[in-house]
Design an enzyme around this catalytic site. Structure first.
Site, PDB file in Angstrom:
ATOM      1  N   SER A 140       0.834  -1.207   0.000  1.00 26.76           N
ATOM      2  CA  SER A 140       0.000   0.000   0.000  1.00 26.76           C
ATOM      3  C   SER A 140       0.863   1.249   0.000  1.00 26.76           C
ATOM      4  O   SER A 140       2.001   1.227   0.454  1.00 26.76           O
ATOM      5  CB  SER A 140      -0.883   0.043   1.246  1.00 26.76           C
ATOM      6  OG  SER A 140      -1.637  -1.120   1.373  1.00 26.76           O
TER       7      SER A 140
HETATM    8  N1  SAH Z   1       1.089  -5.325   4.555  1.00 25.29           N
HETATM    9  C1  SAH Z   1       1.625  -5.775   3.312  1.00 25.29           C
HETATM   10  C2  SAH Z   1       0.613  -5.617   2.189  1.00 25.29           C
HETATM   11  C3  SAH Z   1       0.451  -6.852   1.417  1.00 25.29           C
HETATM   12  S1  SAH Z   1      -0.900  -6.920   0.302  1.00 25.29           S
HETATM   13  C4  SAH Z   1       2.942  -5.128   2.990  1.00 25.29           C
HETATM   14  O1  SAH Z   1       3.397  -4.261   3.757  1.00 25.29           O
HETATM   15  O2  SAH Z   1       3.567  -5.506   1.998  1.00 25.29           O
HETATM   16  C5  SAH Z   1      -1.991  -8.018   1.127  1.00 25.29           C
HETATM   17  C6  SAH Z   1      -1.523  -9.412   1.351  1.00 25.29           C
HETATM   18  O3  SAH Z   1      -2.580 -10.149   1.946  1.00 25.29           O
HETATM   19  C7  SAH Z   1      -1.139 -10.193   0.090  1.00 25.29           C
HETATM   20  O4  SAH Z   1       0.186 -10.598   0.176  1.00 25.29           O
HETATM   21  C8  SAH Z   1      -2.103 -11.389   0.091  1.00 25.29           C
HETATM   22  O5  SAH Z   1      -1.517 -12.583  -0.383  1.00 25.29           O
HETATM   23  C9  SAH Z   1      -2.448 -11.491   1.572  1.00 25.29           C
HETATM   24  N2  SAH Z   1      -3.670 -12.230   1.889  1.00 25.29           N
HETATM   25  C10 SAH Z   1      -4.876 -12.208   1.258  1.00 25.29           C
HETATM   26  N3  SAH Z   1      -5.749 -13.032   1.868  1.00 25.29           N
HETATM   27  C11 SAH Z   1      -5.082 -13.595   2.926  1.00 25.29           C
HETATM   28  C12 SAH Z   1      -5.435 -14.550   3.927  1.00 25.29           C
HETATM   29  N4  SAH Z   1      -6.649 -15.125   3.988  1.00 25.29           N
HETATM   30  N5  SAH Z   1      -4.501 -14.906   4.835  1.00 25.29           N
HETATM   31  C13 SAH Z   1      -3.251 -14.360   4.795  1.00 25.29           C
HETATM   32  N6  SAH Z   1      -2.862 -13.467   3.879  1.00 25.29           N
HETATM   33  C14 SAH Z   1      -3.756 -13.079   2.936  1.00 25.29           C
END
Ligand code: SAH
Length: 253
Positions: free
Chosen positions: A100
């Site tokens: 993000s």
């Molecule tokens: N906070 C992260 C943002 C990652 S984007 C950063 O700083 O990079 C959101 C992430 O959520 C993705 O990597 C996606 O694979 C993960 N995600 C989606 N559904 C999920 C679930 N049920 N359990 C764990 N991770 C999940």
């Protein structure tokens, strides 16, 4: 005591920045070590610039600003994108996922850590992604559990975070839909992926006095930032501004 197999390093956590302390007065030592990407030692100035912009955009939480000044965001994106790491933009992190933009990260963390009680407890992050927000969380709370459903990103986050040696951060590979009961109750829960609804398991695992911040689809049919406080009287839900996060998905891959 059983040693958590998921701890990724040994450096003790930095003391929490006092809440209400003017951000301008926060002094953070840059993390020492080898320089990744083309930034060299100049990255501190670029990061200070990012933090000034966040302040101008209304981010006022001293602890959050201090953490964002300290954690080198360029270490979490591909070398080819490192020169964009401090711009207010979301960036691809592989496997169709994105980190993000700094303003959204800062806004969510400011909401999560608005109340002192959250700083002092355990925090659960759903969606480790590249690990950037997890690193920030580890500076802002006592213990962090961060779960990721994509093996490729879980491994990448582990690699990205090794440099920072954050002993209070535990990376987990798995589906975060059911939360992570072993670490519950949590003072704070934060999700970086949005679904139709906020799983009940998450609010179940929230401590009384705790707060959850996550994107979710509201009655409007659009995704909004949702804040849920667990009080002695029950759950109190607030729906804030519209946002656009990657989907929350079940299962692992
Ligand atoms: N906070 C992260 C943002 C990652 S984007 C950063 O700083 O990079 C959101 C992430 O959520 C993705 O990597 C996606 O694979 C993960 N995600 C989606 N559904 C999920 C679930 N049920 N359990 C764990 N991770 C999940």
């Amino acid at each position: 005591m059983k040693k958590p197999t998921t701890a990724i390093g040994l450096r003790p956590i930095a003391p929490l920045a006092a809440k209400g302390q003017p951000a301008g007065g926060v002094k953070i030592q840059p993390v020492q070590g080898r320089e990744a990407s083309g930034f060299g030692t100049g990255s501190q100035a670029v990061r200070a610039d990012m933090v000034r912009k966040l302040e101008a955009q209304g981010i006022a939480h001293a602890g959050v600003l201090a953490a964002m000044l300290a954690i080198e965001r360029h270490r979490f994106v591909d070398t080819a994108l490192a020169n964009q790491a401090y711009e207010d933009t979301s960036l691809p992190i592989g496997l169709g996922q994105t980190i993000s933009k700094p303003n959204v990260v800062a806004r969510m963390l400011s909401l999560l850590f608005e109340r002192e009680s959250v700083n002092l407890g355990r925090v659960l992050e759903i969606g480790t992604g590249c690990g950037y927000q997890a690193a920030l969380l580890s500076r802002l709370s006592r213990e962090v559990y961060s779960i990721e459903r994509l093996r490729g990103l879980h491994d990448k986050a582990r690699e990205n975070l090794r440099f920072f040696r954050l002993a209070n951060l535990h990376l987990l590979f798995g589906d975060g839909m059911p939360g992570f009961a072993k670490g519950a109750p949590y003072s704070g829960i934060i999700a970086a992926a949005g679904g139709e609804a906020i799983p009940e398991a998450w609010t179940d695992q929230l401590a009384v006095g705790g707060r959850l911040v996550a994107p979710a689809v509201t009655a409007s049919g659009q995704q909004h930032l949702v804040v849920i406080d667990k009080t002695a009287r029950g759950l109190e839900r607030k729906e804030l501004e519209p946002v656009l996060f990657v989907p929350l998905k079940s299962g692992i891959a």
